[in-house]
Write a protein that holds these residues in place. Structure first.
Motif, PDB file in Angstrom:
ATOM      1  N   PRO A 168       0.808  -1.187   0.120  1.00  0.00           N
ATOM      2  CA  PRO A 168      -0.039  -0.246  -0.524  1.00  0.00           C
ATOM      3  C   PRO A 168       0.753   1.363  -0.074  1.00  0.00           C
ATOM      4  N   ASP A 169       1.994   0.982   0.416  1.00  0.00           N
ATOM      5  CA  ASP A 169       3.193   2.442   0.141  1.00  0.00           C
ATOM      6  C   ASP A 169       4.303   1.493   1.322  1.00  0.00           C
ATOM      7  N   MET A 170       4.771   2.931   0.847  1.00  0.00           N
ATOM      8  CA  MET A 170       6.135   2.461   1.611  1.00  0.00           C
ATOM      9  C   MET A 170       6.425   1.720   3.527  1.00  0.00           C
ATOM     10  N   ALA A 171       7.229   1.667   3.930  1.00  0.00           N
ATOM     11  CA  ALA A 171       6.780   0.556   5.462  1.00  0.00           C
ATOM     12  C   ALA A 171       6.829   1.799   6.581  1.00  0.00           C
ATOM     13  N   PHE A 172       7.504   3.321   6.417  1.00  0.00           N
ATOM     14  CA  PHE A 172       7.592   4.380   7.077  1.00  0.00           C
ATOM     15  C   PHE A 172       7.333   5.653   6.273  1.00  0.00           C
ATOM     16  N   ILE A 176      14.421  -1.758   2.694  1.00  0.00           N
ATOM     17  CA  ILE A 176      14.498  -3.136   3.076  1.00  0.00           C
ATOM     18  C   ILE A 176      13.983  -3.282   4.021  1.00  0.00           C
ATOM     19  N   VAL A 177      13.599  -2.823   5.434  1.00  0.00           N
ATOM     20  CA  VAL A 177      11.590  -3.215   5.582  1.00  0.00           C
ATOM     21  C   VAL A 177      10.688  -2.941   4.471  1.00  0.00           C
ATOM     22  N   LEU A 212      11.242  -6.271   2.763  1.00  0.00           N
ATOM     23  CA  LEU A 212      10.509  -7.883   3.639  1.00  0.00           C
ATOM     24  C   LEU A 212       9.829  -7.977   3.945  1.00  0.00           C
ATOM     25  N   GLN A 213       9.013  -7.088   4.148  1.00  0.00           N
ATOM     26  CA  GLN A 213       7.710  -6.666   5.736  1.00  0.00           C
ATOM     27  C   GLN A 213       6.442  -7.133   4.206  1.00  0.00           C
ATOM     28  N   LEU A 214       6.426  -6.081   3.176  1.00  0.00           N
ATOM     29  CA  LEU A 214       5.121  -5.629   2.784  1.00  0.00           C
ATOM     30  C   LEU A 214       4.666  -6.136   1.522  1.00  0.00           C
ATOM     31  N   ARG A 215       5.055  -7.437   0.944  1.00  0.00           N
ATOM     32  CA  ARG A 215       5.010  -8.049  -0.588  1.00  0.00           C
ATOM     33  C   ARG A 215       3.773  -8.881   0.060  1.00  0.00           C
ATOM     34  N   PHE A 218      -3.678   0.771  -4.736  1.00  0.00           N
ATOM     35  CA  PHE A 218      -4.838  -0.226  -5.362  1.00  0.00           C
ATOM     36  C   PHE A 218      -5.920  -0.234  -4.251  1.00  0.00           C
ATOM     37  N   LEU A 264      -6.018  -5.242  -2.075  1.00  0.00           N
ATOM     38  CA  LEU A 264      -4.572  -5.682  -2.266  1.00  0.00           C
ATOM     39  C   LEU A 264      -4.212  -6.660  -3.625  1.00  0.00           C
TER      40      LEU A 264
END
Ligand code: HEM
Ligand SMILES: [Cu+2]
Lengths: 196, 628
Positions: B168-172, B241-242, B245-248, B600, B603
């Motif tokens: 949905p966006d970047m992690a931060f 990186i976050v 690794l986290q939001l795929r 999206f 998602l």
């Protein structure tokens, strides 16, 4: 749309976003201090003479500071543990002690610096003092940063405990990881600058 | 500029999607936390910086071609100004796209005029030697740290990567915004340094001490600017990186990631771990300059006949180690995102899976690891001894293998494909041989024996420009032509695009190939007069004029690009969401342009690998990753 894994753990990495983020940040900090330590070693090895830290620096004060910083790391853990046990009052107390310990560290460091200046020791005096002031100064900046963050979570930032408790606990955990790192850096700095 | 035009299309979407709440102008376009807006901000800013870096070089190239002759300000400024005026005139001076372009050209004319005049910089119209050094140092700094990296990582990475992984966006998002603004501050500090007494930094982009420590105040500004840029890249790399690794998206396992995402991941690790030592070095140099320390200053230094009053005991070689510990990985930061872009375009336009996807990924990871242990191949002539030099020669030869694997895989991917020759693909195709030349010319530099001859000659300049200019910059152009339809919902003009490509392609080689020849003849780099006074360069000195003319002609071909971007934004052909019939998520799971806030509608879930083109038995010749 809500960002996933801001407070819950990712099934594969087992971490929430901020925790992974702080680990990465600390990795880069390791490279920063690592480069400075390496420079220190290279300069010292290349120098014809290099004073021993214990001849010039104030070991008793630095020992007190070491104890203060280690104590603050313990209270930092306690503050987080208190939140895990739903005890907000205890959290406030332990976090308060952590912040105060940080301040004490800075005050003592300030006295140390002042004494050096009085004796006419400045970063420009020689590479021993250049290294000493640079490493402890940069570490001091990290302490200041940590105090600001911790003070915020002790004061205005703690409102989040009422609205999003899980996220708040995570924040304290992340701040704690950073604080431990700052502590750890000092534990390397103390012997390598003062005792060798 | 492109931000505001983009807004029209984005606005349209706001009205379609009533559930998206209205935001104010400032929070939507300026202090936005949306990765797409930030990506565009990075893109516009870095393109402007690339342009500035190029302008500096165009002025320098006059001095190199015609040393000691007054700079013909009128001949350079007038045509640019006239183009500007004409465009404004044609568009009737009304607030419109044409007028904007016109204003842009007028601003450019003013910039060139400023940079090429002034008694201090250009006494009697002739470039002062110190000014030549400033221009060279700032050209390198601006091109690398303010142009190519922010474009490849900040712009493309920010815009495309979250869409490609279905996030949905970047992690931060807030850190993301901060990272852009800190970058901008760093850039502004660099630009301001041109106006401080003594001018901008003039000790090369490498800032080697002791020269850099006795240099004018511009160097202090350079160091402060760098600290900002490093901080910005730190925030960005943690975020990347976050996010990866986290939001795929669901089902998007690592081996289903488009190679572009892998490239961004490895790049982020390089930025995260290689930049801090340069930050440390920058802090030490700053202290040397302002606090009187001697980290990099040896004892007994005599400057202009006077002994330097400092404690001494430092070593300039320490700076070189710390600097190259960053600056070697930095070249992979410049090239990996480019390879990522090229992979996407080649797979799509050959309508075939990327050949050896796995090997490409492993190679990128291996490059990432190895790039931390090759740095001293830039330092053979410091006399570090044969053992250490043997180590770095070996690692350097080893790291060239994965690059060759990637390049070969890309080349083999072309084999047997029915290639679509659109502008993006042309740039991608040119990338392969151009980067190839850049890479192969690097091998002699990695071996101490041949490097002793070639070090600090124009051969080095030729080598790495082949990597970054017709290499990386071409890939970045390819990326712009490629993702433009996603950004705007319209396509770029192919005719203008092809003129831009062929013009740039020919000029690039006329600029950079002669450098290799000059360098092999022994002509040194960073020479104020282009080597005129040396007899050993007598046979190759005429090439200076050839290169300069090629550089100026190339500038003319960039006009086609600028016009194309603006024209297509307004008048380009409207197209579907998946203009290139591509498989990756940013094409098949989002609208074009993507929703103004959020990416999206729901998602996506992923079922397929990234490059399933022409799969036997499939309905179409492409199978989107998110189709069951
Ligand atoms: C296509 C337009 C370009 C032209 C005509 C050009 C030309 C040159 C020339 C002639 C030099 C040598 C100056 C000297 O030794 O005195 C130079 C140096 C340099 N260029 Fe470029 N360049 C271009 C693009 C780029 C790009 C895209 C990058 C990086 C991404 C770049 C990075 C550098 C660096 C790092 C140096 C070394 C600066 C130093 O000596 O400190 N250039 N360029
Ligand atoms: Cu290198």
């Amino acid at each position: 749309m809500q960002i996933p894994y801001t407070s819950e753990h990712h099934p594969e990495t087992g971490l929430y976003n901020a925790k992974l983020g702080i680990w990465l940040f600390l990795a880069s900090e390791v490279m920063l201090f690592g480069a400075l330590f390496t420079s220190y070693i290279l300069l010292r090895m290349g120098a014809p003479t290099w004073p021993h830290g214990w001849e010039i620096l104030n070991i008793p004060l630095a020992t007190v500071n070491t104890v203060v910083l280690i104590a603050s790391s313990v209270t930092m853990v306690m503050s987080w543990a208190s939140l895990m046990m739903n005890d907000f009052k205890k959290y406030k107390m332990y976090m308060g002690i952590t912040v105060v310990c940080g301040l004490i560290f800075l005050v003592i460091k300030g006295f140390e610096y002042a004494a050096k200046f009085e004796h006419g020791y400045f970063p420009s005096t020689n590479n021993f003092f250049a290294t000493y002031f640079t490493l402890t100064g940069l570490h001091g900046l990290h302490v200041i940063g940590g105090i600001i963050v911790n003070a915020y979570f002790w004061g205005p930032g703690s409102k989040m405990w009422k609205t999003e408790p899980q996220r708040f606990v995570n924040r304290i955990e992340v701040a704690g990881l950073y604080w431990h790192f700052v502590d750890l850096v000092w534990i390397f700095l103390f012997p390598s600058l003062y005792l060798l | 500029m492109s931000t505001s035009s983009h807004s029209h299309t984005a606005d349209a979407h706001i009205h379609h999607d009533a559930h998206h709440h209205e935001q104010g102008f400032w929070s939507k376009y300026v202090f936005s936390t949306d990765h797409k807006v930030i990506g565009i901000q990075y893109g516009v800013t870095s393109l402007l910086f690339l342009f500035l870096g190029f302008t500096l070089m165009m002025i320098m190239r006059w001095q190199l071609a015609y040393p000691g002759e007054p700079f013909p300000v009128i001949r350079f400024v007038l045509p640019i100004g006239i183009i500007g005026l004409l465009t404004m005139f044609v568009s009737g001076f009304k607030p419109s796209l044409g007028t904007t372009v016109g204003v842009l050209f007028m601003a450019m004319a003013a910039l060139v005029w400023y940079l090429a005049t002034g008694e201090e910089r250009m006494p009697m119209g002739i470039m002062a030697p110190e000014y030549y050094n400033s221009l060279g140092a700032m050209h390198g700094t601006i091109m690398i740290f303010l142009g190519v990296v922010p474009l490849g990582v900040g712009a493309f990475g920010n815009y495309v990567m979250p869409l490609q992984i279905g996030a949905p966006d970047m992690a931060f998002p807030k850190l993301n915004m901060m990272s852009y603004w800190i970058y901008l501050v760093g850039g502004i500090i660099m630009v301001i340094s041109f106006f401080v007494p003594g001018g901008a930094a003039n000790s090369g982009w490498t800032s080697y001490p002791p020269l850099s420590e006795i240099a004018t105040t511009g160097q202090t500004w350079w160091l402060v600017g760098m600290v900002f840029l490093i901080t910005s890249s730190l925030l960005g790399s943690v975020n990347f990186i976050v996010t990866i690794l986290q939001l795929r998206a669901k089902g998007l396992s690592f081996m289903k990631l488009p190679f572009f995402v892998w490239a961004q991941l490895v790049t982020s690790f390089l930025l995260l771990l290689a930049f801090p030592p340069l930050e440390a070095a920058g802090i030490l140099q700053l202290l040397d300059r302002v606090a009187g320390t001697s980290f990099f200053l040896p004892s007994g230094l005599v400057i202009s006949g006077e002994k330097l009053m400092n404690a001494g005991g430092g070593t300039p070689i320490l700076w070189q180690h710390l600097f190259w510990f960053l600056a070697h990985p930095e070249v992979y930061v410049l090239i990996l995102p480019a390879m990522g872009i090229i992979s996407e375009i080649i797979a799509n336009n050959t309508r075939k899976p990327l050949w050896g996807y796995k090997y490409i990924v492993y190679s990128a990871l291996f490059i990432g690891f190895m790039s931390f242990i090759v740095w001293a191949h830039h330092m053979y002539i410091t006399g570090m001894g044969t053992t250490i030099s043997a180590f770095f020669q070996t690692t350097t030869m080893i790291i060239s293998v994965p690059s060759i694997v990637i390049l070969t895989s890309l080349a083999i991917s072309l084999y047997g494909g029915s290639i679509r020759y659109n502008t993006a693909m042309l740039f991608a195709l040119a990338f392969i041989p151009m980067f190839g030349i850049g890479g192969l010319t690097g091998l002699p530099l990695g071996l101490a024996t041949s490097d002793l001859h070639l070090h600090d000659t124009y051969y080095v300049i030729g080598h790495f420009h082949y990597v970054v200019a017709p290499g990386t910059i071409f890939a970045l152009f390819a990326g712009i032509y490629w993702w433009f339809p996603k950004l705007t919902g319209r396509t770029m003009n192919e005719t203008l695009g092809k003129i831009h490509f062929w013009g740039s392609f020919v000029c690039m080689n006329f600029i950079f190939f002669p450098m290799l020849i000059q360098g092999m003849a022994g002509l040194s780099r960073r020479l104020y007069d282009g080597g005129e006074q040396y007899s050993h360069s007598a046979n190759v000195i005429y090439l200076n004029e050839v290169m300069s003319i090629a550089a100026w002609v190339m500038a003319i071909f960039q006009i086609f690009f600028i016009v194309n971007v603006f024209l297509s934004m307004k008048k380009g052909k409207k197209t579907t969401d998946n203009h290139w019939e591509a498989t990756t998520l940013e094409w098949s799971a989002t609208t074009a342009p993507p929703l103004a806030h959020g990416n999206f509608v729901t998602l996506p879930t992923v079922y397929h690998g990234p490059y399933e083109y022409s799969v036997p038995g499939a309905k179409k010749d492409f199978t989107p990753q998110n189709e069951k």
